[in-house]
Every structure is written in C-alpha cells, then in structure tokens.
Write an enzyme that holds these catalytic residues in place. Sequence first.
Site, short mmCIF file in Angstrom:
data_model
loop_
_atom_site.label_atom_id
_atom_site.label_comp_id
_atom_site.label_asym_id
_atom_site.label_seq_id
_atom_site.Cartn_x
_atom_site.Cartn_y
_atom_site.Cartn_z
N LYS A 1 0.83 -1.22 0.00
CA LYS A 1 0.00 0.00 0.00
C LYS A 1 0.86 1.26 0.00
O LYS A 1 0.63 2.18 -0.78
CB LYS A 1 -0.89 0.06 1.27
CG LYS A 1 -1.86 -1.07 1.41
CD LYS A 1 -2.69 -0.92 2.68
CE LYS A 1 -1.88 -0.94 3.97
NZ LYS A 1 -1.22 -2.24 4.27
N ARG B 1 -9.09 1.50 8.82
CA ARG B 1 -8.73 0.12 9.10
C ARG B 1 -9.84 -0.61 9.82
O ARG B 1 -9.71 -1.80 10.14
CB ARG B 1 -7.49 0.08 9.97
CG ARG B 1 -6.21 -0.22 9.20
CD ARG B 1 -5.09 -0.26 10.23
NE ARG B 1 -3.96 -1.00 9.80
CZ ARG B 1 -2.87 -0.45 9.24
NH1 ARG B 1 -2.82 0.83 9.01
NH2 ARG B 1 -1.85 -1.20 8.94
N ARG C 1 11.55 -6.05 4.78
CA ARG C 1 11.27 -4.61 4.69
C ARG C 1 12.25 -3.83 5.57
O ARG C 1 12.53 -4.22 6.69
CB ARG C 1 9.84 -4.31 5.14
CG ARG C 1 9.59 -2.80 5.28
CD ARG C 1 8.15 -2.42 5.15
NE ARG C 1 7.31 -2.88 6.23
CZ ARG C 1 6.00 -2.63 6.32
NH1 ARG C 1 5.40 -1.93 5.37
NH2 ARG C 1 5.31 -3.10 7.32
N ARG D 1 11.49 -2.43 11.31
CA ARG D 1 10.51 -1.92 12.28
C ARG D 1 10.25 -2.96 13.37
O ARG D 1 10.18 -4.14 13.10
CB ARG D 1 9.18 -1.59 11.58
CG ARG D 1 9.18 -0.22 10.93
CD ARG D 1 8.02 -0.02 9.98
NE ARG D 1 6.75 -0.55 10.44
CZ ARG D 1 5.63 -0.49 9.73
NH1 ARG D 1 5.64 0.09 8.53
NH2 ARG D 1 4.52 -0.99 10.19
N ARG E 1 -0.66 -9.12 13.37
CA ARG E 1 -1.19 -8.06 12.50
C ARG E 1 -2.05 -8.65 11.39
O ARG E 1 -3.04 -8.05 10.99
CB ARG E 1 -0.04 -7.24 11.92
CG ARG E 1 0.61 -6.37 12.99
CD ARG E 1 1.95 -5.87 12.57
NE ARG E 1 1.88 -4.94 11.47
CZ ARG E 1 2.92 -4.62 10.71
NH1 ARG E 1 4.09 -5.17 10.92
NH2 ARG E 1 2.78 -3.76 9.73
P1 ADP Z 1 1.65 -1.42 7.37
O1 ADP Z 1 2.48 -0.55 6.48
O2 ADP Z 1 2.33 -2.69 7.70
O3 ADP Z 1 0.27 -1.64 6.85
P2 ADP Z 1 1.21 0.86 9.04
O4 ADP Z 1 2.45 1.66 9.00
O5 ADP Z 1 0.07 1.31 8.19
O6 ADP Z 1 1.56 -0.66 8.75
O7 ADP Z 1 0.67 0.76 10.54
C1 ADP Z 1 1.51 0.34 11.60
C2 ADP Z 1 0.68 0.25 12.87
O8 ADP Z 1 0.15 1.54 13.20
C3 ADP Z 1 -0.53 -0.68 12.79
O9 ADP Z 1 -0.20 -2.03 13.04
C4 ADP Z 1 -1.41 -0.06 13.90
O10 ADP Z 1 -0.95 -0.45 15.20
C5 ADP Z 1 -1.15 1.43 13.75
N1 ADP Z 1 -2.12 2.05 12.83
C6 ADP Z 1 -1.83 2.65 11.63
N2 ADP Z 1 -2.97 3.10 11.05
C7 ADP Z 1 -3.99 2.79 11.89
C8 ADP Z 1 -5.41 2.96 11.85
N3 ADP Z 1 -6.02 3.55 10.80
N4 ADP Z 1 -6.14 2.49 12.91
C9 ADP Z 1 -5.55 1.90 13.96
N5 ADP Z 1 -4.24 1.69 14.05
C10 ADP Z 1 -3.45 2.13 13.03
P1 ADP Z 2 2.32 -1.78 3.20
O1 ADP Z 2 2.35 -0.28 3.19
O2 ADP Z 2 1.09 -2.35 2.57
O3 ADP Z 2 2.55 -2.34 4.58
P2 ADP Z 2 4.90 -1.60 1.80
O4 ADP Z 2 4.62 -0.72 0.66
O5 ADP Z 2 5.67 -1.05 2.94
O6 ADP Z 2 3.53 -2.29 2.32
O7 ADP Z 2 5.65 -2.92 1.25
C1 ADP Z 2 6.04 -3.98 2.12
C2 ADP Z 2 7.43 -4.51 1.70
O8 ADP Z 2 7.33 -5.17 0.42
C3 ADP Z 2 8.46 -3.40 1.51
O9 ADP Z 2 9.72 -3.91 1.89
C4 ADP Z 2 8.42 -3.11 0.01
O10 ADP Z 2 9.65 -2.60 -0.46
C5 ADP Z 2 8.11 -4.49 -0.57
N1 ADP Z 2 7.26 -4.45 -1.77
C6 ADP Z 2 6.29 -3.55 -2.09
N2 ADP Z 2 5.67 -3.85 -3.25
C7 ADP Z 2 6.27 -5.00 -3.70
C8 ADP Z 2 6.07 -5.84 -4.86
N3 ADP Z 2 5.12 -5.58 -5.77
N4 ADP Z 2 6.85 -6.94 -4.95
C9 ADP Z 2 7.79 -7.22 -4.00
N5 ADP Z 2 8.03 -6.48 -2.91
C10 ADP Z 2 7.28 -5.38 -2.74
#
Ligand code: ADP
Ligand code: ADP
Length: 214
Positions: A13, A88, A127, A160, A171
Amino acid sequence: MKIIMLGAPGAGKGTQAKMIADKYGVPHISTGDIFRANIKNGTELGMEAKKYMDQGLLVPDELTVKILLDRVAKDDCEKGYVLDGFPRTIPQAEVLEEALANIGDKIDFAIDVDVPDENIVRRMSGRRACLSCGATYHIEHVPPKAEGICDRCGKELVLRDDDKAETVKNRLNVYHEQTQPLIDFYEKKGVLKSVDGTVDMQDVFVAIVSILGE
Ligand code: ADP
Ligand code: ADP
Ligand code: ZN
C-alpha cells in the site's frame, strides 16, 4: 481525487501510495507514518500509540480518527489525497464518510492491493524503513543504493519493531478480523477496485494507473 489504499500489512500500500502521490500530485497520508513520527519525537500521542503498535494491535479509533480528520482538513488536501492505512475498521470508514458527506464530498476509489498471507511474512522480514522520511525498501526487491542507508535522506534504515515475524502474525489476524470487512463496505459503495499485488511493483502501478486514468 480521493483514494483509499486497502490491503494486508505489507501488501505494498505504502509503495503504491507514494507512486500515486507523485504522479497525481496529491499528498500521501499514512497514519502509520504519523504515529511513528510521534513515537520518534516522544509525544504523548506517540507513547499511547506505541503500546498498541508493538503488539500488532490497532490504535483505538478515537485517537486515530481525530488525527486523520485534522490532517485531511489541511490546505494541501483540497485537491484530494491518497490514504494509506486508514480506514482500518468499519467505524473509521463511517466517520470518514460522514465527514466527507458534510462537505458534499466522497471517496472516489478504494484500491485493494491483493496479496495472500503466505507472501506477506516473507515480505515483511525483508522490509527496511527510514523513520526520518518514511521511505521503504526491501533487502531483495527494492534494495537501497548503499546497504542500510536511505537513498532519499541519507539516514539509517531499520527493521521496524512490528515487522518481526511474531508480530506480523498478530497483525495479519487483526487485518482479517477488523480491516478486511472494508472490502465489502467499499464494494457496496461501488468504488472498490482490486489489483494483484503479487506482481512486480511497477506492474502493480500500471494496473492502478489504468483504474485512475492517465
Ligand atoms: P503497514 O504498512 O504494515 O500496513 P502501518 O504503517 O500502516 O503498517 O501501521 C503500523 C501500525 O500503526 C498498525 O499495526 C497499527 O498499530 C497502527 N495504525 C496505523 N494506522 C492505523 C489505523 N487507521 N487504525 C488503527 N491503528 C493504526
Ligand atoms: P504496506 O504499506 O502495505 O505495509 P509496503 O509498501 O511497505 O507495504 O511494502 C512492504 C514490503 O514489500 C516493503 O519492503 C516493500 O519494499 C516491498 N514491496 C512492495 N511492493 C512490492 C512488490 N510488488 N513486490 C515485491 N516487494 C514489494
Ligand atoms: Zn529517508
């Protein structure tokens, strides 16, 4: 153009949201980045959020919704935005919908980046994140030019705390229970679009551009 990114943690995302923001000139708003910036700066909000984040749980809706509504009220959001990691939960989606309805507005697209659970754990362990500028890398798929250093700002990259395998499993459970129902929610509103998130990130972006238009 108001866009929501849906998908499991690690689906890509954030990666796609940044590319959308660059191409369409709208701000990329990540609630996770906002929380991490607050943790880094030791704010009260950061301390509160960290308790939940470290366990792989969601930060409570009251806290999250307030932050998001404040952010989208800023001037740079007038032309639209891409939301990454919000909503979320169904209550978060409802609050956002109501806030937009109050100003005669709505979400244009909810893009679901679809990646099966099996791929997720592997992706997350690779990541690496820059806590200074929010850039994200992957040790195999998207390596930085110099190992452990952010290409964009030169700061150190980290794994992270919540990307450790144990927490990732929590998660994913939280995602299936609380966030996945949003796919149905936006489907019913007629704005849901799904893309295959398992392909190369450039190809995922091509699919997204074909939805949003050139
Ligand atoms: P990811 O990139 O793996 O989807 P995020 O960076 O979006 O993770 O979120 C990391 C953490 O921050 C989540 O696991 C949650 O604890 C918190 N968080 C982020 N956005 C929200 C939301 N909209 N509602 C509740 N918790 C959130
Ligand atoms: P999210 O925001 O949904 O948690 P990220 O954009 O941070 O996800 O991506 C999660 C991990 O996967 C990062 O290390 C990123 O560089 C990698 N990644 C993202 N898109 C792809 C893809 N299409 N194929 C392989 N790895 C990817
Ligand atoms: Zn950086």
